[in-house]
Design a protein around this motif. Sequence first.
Motif, PDB file in Angstrom:
ATOM      1  N   GLY A   1       0.753  -1.298  -0.117  1.00 50.00           N
ATOM      2  CA  GLY A   1       0.282   0.009   0.110  1.00 50.00           C
ATOM      3  C   GLY A   1       0.893   1.221  -0.084  1.00 50.00           C
ATOM      4  N   GLU A   2       1.948   1.110  -0.151  1.00 48.84           N
ATOM      5  CA  GLU A   2       2.980   2.449  -0.142  1.00 48.84           C
ATOM      6  C   GLU A   2       3.720   2.735  -1.719  1.00 48.84           C
ATOM      7  OE1 GLU A   2       4.639   2.312   4.439  1.00 48.84           O
ATOM      8  OE2 GLU A   2       5.828   1.194   2.727  1.00 48.84           O
ATOM      9  N   VAL A   3       4.071   3.708  -1.748  1.00 50.32           N
ATOM     10  CA  VAL A   3       4.661   4.151  -2.990  1.00 50.32           C
ATOM     11  C   VAL A   3       6.053   4.792  -2.730  1.00 50.32           C
ATOM     12  CG1 VAL A   3       2.551   4.344  -4.562  1.00 50.32           C
ATOM     13  CG2 VAL A   3       3.854   6.520  -3.245  1.00 50.32           C
ATOM     14  N   LEU A   4       7.182   4.547  -3.709  1.00 47.17           N
ATOM     15  CA  LEU A   4       8.321   5.423  -3.637  1.00 47.17           C
ATOM     16  C   LEU A   4       8.237   6.517  -4.573  1.00 47.17           C
ATOM     17  CD1 LEU A   4      11.479   5.441  -2.759  1.00 47.17           C
ATOM     18  CD2 LEU A   4      12.055   4.333  -4.725  1.00 47.17           C
TER      19      LEU A   4
ATOM     20  N   LEU B   1       6.106   0.899  -7.062  1.00 47.23           N
ATOM     21  CA  LEU B   1       4.971   0.704  -6.324  1.00 47.23           C
ATOM     22  C   LEU B   1       5.211  -0.366  -5.423  1.00 47.23           C
ATOM     23  CD1 LEU B   1       2.390   0.973  -9.178  1.00 47.23           C
ATOM     24  CD2 LEU B   1       3.114   2.761  -7.589  1.00 47.23           C
ATOM     25  N   GLY B   2       4.490  -0.372  -4.119  1.00 51.11           N
ATOM     26  CA  GLY B   2       4.600  -1.573  -3.359  1.00 51.11           C
ATOM     27  C   GLY B   2       3.466  -2.422  -3.806  1.00 51.11           C
ATOM     28  N   SER B   3       3.311  -3.555  -2.994  1.00 50.08           N
ATOM     29  CA  SER B   3       2.264  -4.626  -3.370  1.00 50.08           C
ATOM     30  C   SER B   3       0.748  -3.869  -3.009  1.00 50.08           C
ATOM     31  CB  SER B   3       2.402  -5.821  -2.672  1.00 50.08           C
ATOM     32  OG  SER B   3       2.441  -5.386  -1.261  1.00 50.08           O
ATOM     33  N   ASP B   4      -0.132  -4.347  -3.656  1.00 47.10           N
ATOM     34  CA  ASP B   4      -1.587  -4.004  -3.342  1.00 47.10           C
ATOM     35  C   ASP B   4      -1.605  -2.395  -3.550  1.00 47.10           C
ATOM     36  OD1 ASP B   4      -2.312  -6.354  -2.872  1.00 47.10           O
ATOM     37  OD2 ASP B   4      -2.291  -6.213  -0.691  1.00 47.10           O
ATOM     38  N   THR B   5      -0.976  -1.806  -4.725  1.00 47.00           N
ATOM     39  CA  THR B   5      -1.051  -0.370  -5.099  1.00 47.00           C
ATOM     40  C   THR B   5      -1.502  -0.152  -6.387  1.00 47.00           C
ATOM     41  OG1 THR B   5       0.727  -0.304  -3.594  1.00 47.00           O
ATOM     42  CG2 THR B   5       0.274   1.628  -4.887  1.00 47.00           C
TER      43      THR B   5
END
Length: 332
Positions: A27-30, A70-74
Motif C-alpha cells: 500500500g506504499e509508493v516510492l 509501487l509496493g504491493s496492493d497499489t
Amino acid sequence: MKALKLVNETADHVKLVDMPEPTPGKGEVLIKMQAAALNHRDQWCREGKYPNIKFDVVLGSDGCGVVEQLGSDTDETWKGKSVIINPNINWGSNPEVQSAKYRILGMPDNGTLAEYVVVPVDRLTEKPTHLTPEQAAALPLCGLTAYRALFTRGKLKRGQNVLVTGAGGGVAVYALMFAKLAGANVYVTSGSKSKITQAVALGAVEGFDYNNEKWAQTSLKSSGGFDLIVDSTGGQMINQYLRILKHGGRVVIYGASSGIPKTLDVFRIFWNQLTIQGSTMGNDQEFEQMVDYVNRTQMLPVIDSVRPFSDIVTAFDKMKQRKQFGKLVVKF
C-alpha cells in the motif's frame, strides 16, 4: 541518497546525511522528490520547541515528486505521475478534530527533505497541472492550514473584512490569497514595512505595523471593524483583536508564537458575542478541497526563494530570522 536529519550531536541539530533508499511496502509508493518546502515546525524541531522531539528522523512535511516504484496492493495508475503529498497521518474519523493518534509527516515519521520518500498511496494527490514542482511543493501544509482556518473554522463569506496577522509567513500568505480570491476585503499586520508592501501588492487593502502602539485604532478606523481575524501569534495581542472585531466576529488561532495571554477581556467576548476558535492543519477532505480550490482559481503559491538541496541549512537560517515572504523551497 541524501537526506536532512534532525540530530542531537551538532550545534545546528540538522545534518545532511547519506542513507539507504527506502523500499515501499504494501500500500506504499516510492517518490523521487523534485522539490520540498520548509515549514516553521521544521525550525521549531531544530530549536527543540516542538513536542515529543525524536532525533535521527528526516524532517519535512511538504513535497512534490514523481512516483517511481509501487509496493504491493497499489494502484498501477499512480506510477510515473507527478504528485504532492498530504502530510496528515491518522487524522481519524471525526472531521471536526484530529484523533489521539494524529501526527504530521516529518517527525516522528521520516519526511520529505530527502531525495526519495516512501508514503502510503492514500497520501497522494496529483500535482495541479498549472504549477511547477517548486510551486506545488510549497502548497500542502500551509495551504491546508490556511484553508481550514478561513473556510471551515472562520466561515468566511464574500464581502467580509478579514485581518491576517503576521504577513510573510507561509500560512498567512495563503490566507491572504485564498481570502482575496473568495471576495473578502483583506487586511494584514506585520512588523516589516516591506512585507506590508508585498502583501498589498498581492491584494491586501491595507497593512498595519504591529510595532505601532496605535495600529489597532488605525485598523478600526480604516476598515470599520473585522468579521474575521486569522492569527498565529496569540499572547497579549489577543485583547487588541477583540477590540477591533465587529459584533459577532471571530478570531481563529492556528499558532501561539507570542505565548499565552496573561489577561483576557472576557467582558468584551460575551457582550459583543465574539468567538475565539482554535484550528490546526486540516482533515483529508479539506486537503482535497484546498487542492481543488487552487485548481479552480489557478492560484500560484508565493515562493520566497528556491535553492539546491545542498544549501538547505541556509533556508533554515533565513526562517529563523523571519526574513522570508512566502515559502522557502529546495529542489533536488
